[in-house]
Design an enzyme around this catalytic site. Structure first.
Site, PDB file in Angstrom:
ATOM      1  N   ASP A 228      -1.708  -0.701   6.228  1.00 22.92           N
ATOM      2  CA  ASP A 228      -1.886  -0.193   7.589  1.00 22.92           C
ATOM      3  C   ASP A 228      -3.313   0.241   7.915  1.00 22.92           C
ATOM      4  O   ASP A 228      -3.650   0.438   9.073  1.00 22.92           O
ATOM      5  CB  ASP A 228      -0.953   0.996   7.832  1.00 22.92           C
ATOM      6  CG  ASP A 228      -1.390   2.227   7.044  1.00 22.92           C
ATOM      7  OD1 ASP A 228      -1.678   2.081   5.841  1.00 22.92           O
ATOM      8  OD2 ASP A 228      -1.447   3.326   7.628  1.00 22.92           O
TER       9      ASP A 228
ATOM     10  N   ASP B 273       0.871  -1.169   0.000  1.00 21.60           N
ATOM     11  CA  ASP B 273       0.000   0.000   0.000  1.00 21.60           C
ATOM     12  C   ASP B 273       0.916   1.230   0.000  1.00 21.60           C
ATOM     13  O   ASP B 273       2.102   1.129   0.323  1.00 21.60           O
ATOM     14  CB  ASP B 273      -0.887  -0.036   1.249  1.00 21.60           C
ATOM     15  CG  ASP B 273      -1.770   1.186   1.348  1.00 21.60           C
ATOM     16  OD1 ASP B 273      -2.358   1.565   0.326  1.00 21.60           O
ATOM     17  OD2 ASP B 273      -1.856   1.763   2.442  1.00 21.60           O
TER      18      ASP B 273
ATOM     19  N   ASP C 297      -7.243  -1.783   4.112  1.00 19.56           N
ATOM     20  CA  ASP C 297      -6.243  -2.774   3.686  1.00 19.56           C
ATOM     21  C   ASP C 297      -6.531  -4.161   4.260  1.00 19.56           C
ATOM     22  O   ASP C 297      -5.919  -5.141   3.837  1.00 19.56           O
ATOM     23  CB  ASP C 297      -4.834  -2.346   4.124  1.00 19.56           C
ATOM     24  CG  ASP C 297      -4.365  -1.086   3.411  1.00 19.56           C
ATOM     25  OD1 ASP C 297      -4.697  -0.940   2.221  1.00 19.56           O
ATOM     26  OD2 ASP C 297      -3.680  -0.261   4.039  1.00 19.56           O
TER      27      ASP C 297
END
Length: 669
Positions: free
Chosen positions: A562, A371, A566
């Site tokens: 995080d 990410d 996600d």
């Protein structure tokens, strides 16, 4: 998709300190909860030393009696050392170390678990006594006990870093009440109360710093001992040590909800999830042991039908040698210890691995998917510019935006709140956070939208701005079906991000970045960090689909994120990695690996630890089978004696244990 579970597990205390339980048949290691009174620390330490001494003492007694007995046998020093006196002498030497093993074998028989290593050791050593090979019987049990003790020491060393973490959770804290400092149990402190932290004290709860500044040692949480300077409003987590002046902290989470407490729970459950290699060895041992017993019986009696001069004692002795050689101690002991050593080594570097199965998966990772926000970038945003089309209503519009964003936990929302400041009373209704898009709500019956431009398109709001040309993150604002402005926000790339990407490439691991941010920002970050494949403007479900394509290509995928959005991608990946500092509870809960300090350089480090752990485990497996096979061949030829059998069993177990503990000294870079 893999299923996540938390396990509670127990084991019999065979050879360990009061804080450590091991069930050697299952390979489970149980970390007891350290929620204890610190006034008992010295007493616990004394008990620990006493426990170790009590375990060494029987071995010393047995060793002295065995060496003396061998001396008497060899030199024939004393004429009285024969007959029943010699038998009693060796029985005392045997019982000193053999009683716990015989007890476990008997318990196994009662519970129906006949074919265990304890059963093999018992019948082999009692058989040696039956044919009057007393020294050999004592030696087998003595060296087995020595192996147990070395296993205890090795396990305690492997657990030392984790025990340090468990001890970082203070039970007592100082609370500021009615202008008075009052000591009270940390578990009784309520959210929003103010605690005082003196220099050298550990924070017992999570909170935010009320003092202007402070410096903290964060080693308990991150594995890094460098001082961490914080200013007013920064987060202070349980386990951090105040280094300088007295500071005040406003509590933001209850004792049981602190980051440190959650990490302790993760560690306590880590040993429950077994690697495929561990599970195979356990299943193998359950099948292997009865086969070995059957072969030993065959070695004893089958030659009767074929040998010209069948001597029961000789063939029984060979069968006993076969039993001792075949005992799977080296595998049953060293493999769980190897994996636990890997978990301990990772913990020492601020990486929490929730089970040995994930160490195996880390070792085989071929695709790392990242990410952007909070993983590659710092997730600490700064407002660069605010463009409002109706300048006369600027203040009211920003107040509405601030009120709506106050309902979100996203870092961007906090940034907007910090920029705008306190909000006047705004009546909001039907507030909803749309994952991957933004926020919506009603103000005076009119719809307010704050998020990306996809949110505006979703609600058919027209806009005439080329937002793709803006090189920063853009937050669009729409009210009553009209586009009324936007906010541009920047986010810095983490210092070690580019280094982490380079190391992953050197390990022949492909790297891909997936983000919900717009493509121009994602492409810019990818170019600066050296990421070859990057995709922007992805919703959570689109990230999941991308990961599925990698999985369908038979790649072992690790996803690093995080945020709450996600969590689905973390869950579907072979290895889900969460950034534990800024990471959401949902991401940390579903993740298999947690990086405590959010440093992306820990990603290749975690893979290295996984590879080294797997390497050592397979070294132990190869070593055990190779030496046992060699000694079995010697035994079949009548060359190997019980002494060689002892080496093949306990000697190999000791070598495997020493090899497994190399993980504790290995220098990972």
């Amino acid at each position: 998709m893999k299923h996540k579970h938390l396990y509670n597990f127990e084991g019999k205390q065979l050879c360990c300190t009061p804080e450590v339980n091991i069930n050697k048949n299952a390979g489970n290691i149980d970390l007891k909860d350290s929620n204890h009174d610190h006034s008992l620390h010295n007493h616990d330490h004394a008990n620990h030393e006493s426990s170790l001494f009590s375990k060494w003492l029987p071995g010393l007694i047995s060793l002295v009696l065995l060496l003396a007995g061998l001396h008497f046998d060899y030199w024939n020093t004393f004429s009285w050392f024969n007959g029943w006196i010699r038998l009693v002498w060796y029985i005392i030497a045997y019982v000193s170390v053999g009683f716990p093993v015989i007890k476990e074998a008997c318990w196994g028989l009662i519970k129906g678990k006949i074919f265990s290593e304890f059963f093999l050791m018992t019948i082999a050593t009692l058989g040696a006594f039956a044919i009057k090979q007393y020294p050999e019987g004592v030696a087998v049990m003595l060296f087995y006990a020595i192996g147990e003790l070395f296993q205890t020491l090795a396990t305690n060393r492997a657990k030392s870093d984790i025990k340090t973490l468990l001890d970082q959770r203070p039970d007592i804290t100082t609370v500021f009440k009615n202008n008075n400092a009052v000591e009270m149990a940390a578990s009784e402190v309520a959210v929003d109360e103010i605690i005082l932290l003196k220099p050298g004290e550990k924070a017992a709860l999570d909170g935010i710093l009320l003092s202007e500044k402070g410096t903290f040692n964060t080693a308990a949480l991150t594995g890094e001992s460098m001082p961490n300077a914080k200013v007013k409003g920064d987060a202070v987590l349980a386990g951090m040590i105040n280094l300088n002046t007295v500071v005040q902290i406003k509590v933001t989470a209850a004792y049981e909800d602190s980051k440190l407490n959650k990490m302790i729970v993760l560690i306590q459950n880590a040993a429950a999830q077994k690697a495929p290699t561990e599970l195979f060895i356990r299943k193998f041992a359950r099948v292997y042991t009865p086969i070995v017993v059957g072969l030993a019986i065959a070695i004893t009696f089958l030659p009767y039908f074929f040998a010209h001069e069948y001597i029961f004692r000789d063939w029984f002795y060979k069968a006993l040698i076969f039993l001792v050689i075949s005992c799977p101690c080296a595998l049953v002991i060293s493999i769980p210890l190897g994996y636990f050593g890997g978990i301990g080594a990772a913990g020492r570097h601020g990486i929490l691995v929730k089970g040995s199965n994930f160490l195996d998966l880390l070792a085989s990772v071929s695709q790392v998917v990242l990410d952007k926000t909070g993983t590659i970038t710092e997730g600490v945003f700064k407002v660069l510019d605010v463009k409002i089309l109706f300048e006369k209503d600027r203040d009211f519009i920003l107040q509405m935006v601030n009120a709506l964003e106050s309902h979100s936990t996203h870092p961007i929302a906090a940034t907007i709140h910090n920029y705008i400041g306190n909000t006047t009373t705004i009546d909001l209704e039907q507030v909803e956070e749309i994952s991957g898009y933004g926020m919506k709500g009603l103000v005076n019956g009119k719809q307010l939208l704050v998020g990306n431009f996809k949110l505006l398109s979703l609600h058919n709001v027209a806009f005439d701005i080329e937002h793709a040309s803006i090189m920063n993150t853009v937050i669009a604002i729409a009210f009553d079906g009209k586009f009324i402005g936007y906010i541009t926000i920047s986010d810095n790339i983490k210092p070690f991000a580019a280094v982490a990407i380079q190391k992953l490439k050197q390990m022949n691991v492909d790297v891909t970045m997936l983000s919900g941010d717009k493509s121009t920002v994602v492409d810019s970050v990818a170019a600066l960090t050296g990421i070859s494949h990057a995709y922007g403007e992805l919703l959570p479900e689109a990230k999941v689909e991308k990961i599925k394509t990698f999985i369908n290509k038979k790649q072992t995928v690790a996803f690093v994120g995080d945020g709450v959005n996600d969590a689905p991608a973390i869950a579907i990946s072979h290895v889900g990695i969460a950034m534990g500092g800024l990471g959401s509870d949902a991401a940390i809960e579903v993740a298999d690996v947690v990086i405590q300090d959010d440093n992306p350089a820990k990603i290749p480090l975690a893979i290295k630890i996984g590879k080294q752990t797997k390497k050592i485990v397979w070294q132990n497996i190869t070593l055990a089978f190779a030496i046992k096979a060699m000694v079995l061949l010697l035994g079949a030829g009548g060359i190997a004696t019980m002494w060689e059998a002892v080496f093949a069993d306990v000697g190999v177990a000791l070598l495997a244990i020493f090899n497994a503990t190399r993980l504790l000294h290995f220098k990972f870079k």
